[in-house]
Design an enzyme around this catalytic site. Structure first.
Site, mmCIF file in Angstrom:
data_model
loop_
_atom_site.group_PDB
_atom_site.id
_atom_site.type_symbol
_atom_site.label_atom_id
_atom_site.label_comp_id
_atom_site.label_asym_id
_atom_site.label_seq_id
_atom_site.Cartn_x
_atom_site.Cartn_y
_atom_site.Cartn_z
ATOM 1 N N ASP A 120 18.191 31.825 -43.413
ATOM 2 C CA ASP A 120 17.724 30.508 -43.853
ATOM 3 C C ASP A 120 16.482 30.158 -43.054
ATOM 4 O O ASP A 120 16.328 30.585 -41.906
ATOM 5 C CB ASP A 120 18.811 29.453 -43.618
ATOM 6 C CG ASP A 120 20.020 29.654 -44.514
ATOM 7 O OD1 ASP A 120 19.831 29.987 -45.694
ATOM 8 O OD2 ASP A 120 21.154 29.471 -44.033
ATOM 9 N N ASP B 276 19.090 29.371 -52.170
ATOM 10 C CA ASP B 276 19.856 28.118 -52.160
ATOM 11 C C ASP B 276 19.185 27.069 -53.039
ATOM 12 O O ASP B 276 19.851 26.331 -53.774
ATOM 13 C CB ASP B 276 19.975 27.575 -50.734
ATOM 14 C CG ASP B 276 20.691 28.522 -49.787
ATOM 15 O OD1 ASP B 276 21.498 29.346 -50.251
ATOM 16 O OD2 ASP B 276 20.421 28.426 -48.581
#
Length: 166
Positions: free
Chosen positions: A122, A140
């Site tokens: 991330d 995401d």
């Protein structure tokens, strides 16, 4: 303008997968773990984190190997099911088809990350005041936008049905 056949939406899935992998690869190569750079003070930061759990890090600290295998199995099943829906034309209207393609591409991107690294890279963190949204990535974002598109089509079709009943 003619509507795209459901299978054509798989190009969107592939584009999400490629963009997701390219951005994660850049972060992995150019920054060390736990890197943090404020892009917009008190709002957005570029980070380098790895999530070994589910969304928001749930089960991320579990030492059990089955958690990772379970998450990969669920992601693989989701990708297969969504691709099947798109290929067989069972995906609904254009917004739903686009939404499912985005979700499939995002799920495939995070699945590939789990296979390669054992966790999901991330790199973008957002905050508003004291609220901090956990770090996320292109995959995401695609899943989130895809879900909103599906909801929008459901609401639109529900509104259309309600007007027909009047």
């Amino acid at each position: 303008m003619s509507e795209l056949r459901p299978a054509h939406w798989l190009w969107l899935s592939l584009a999400v997968l490629v963009a997701d992998r390219a951005t994660k690869e850049s972060i992995e190569r150019l920054t060390p773990p736990y890197f943090r750079l404020e892009l917009v003070p008190h709002f957005a930061a570029l980070v380098h984190s790895v999530n070994t759990g589910m969304a928001f890090g749930l089960l991320g600290e579990s030492p059990a190997k089955w958690v990772s295998i379970f998450l990969m199995g669920i992601a693989a099943a989701v990708v297969i099911l969504l691709v099947w829906w798109l290929l067989t034309g069972r995906a609904g209207g254009s917004l739903t088809q686009a939404g499912l393609a985005l979700i499939a591409g995002g799920a495939a991107g995070n699945l590939l990350d789990r296979v390669i690294h054992g966790g999901v890279t991330d790199f973008l963190e957002l905050r508003a005041g004291s609220f901090v949204w956990p770090a996320f990535n292109v995959a995401d974002s695609a899943v989130t936008v895809g879900a909103f598109l599906i909801i929008a089509e459901l609401l639109r079709s529900e509104q259309h049905s309600a007007q027909e009943r009047i």
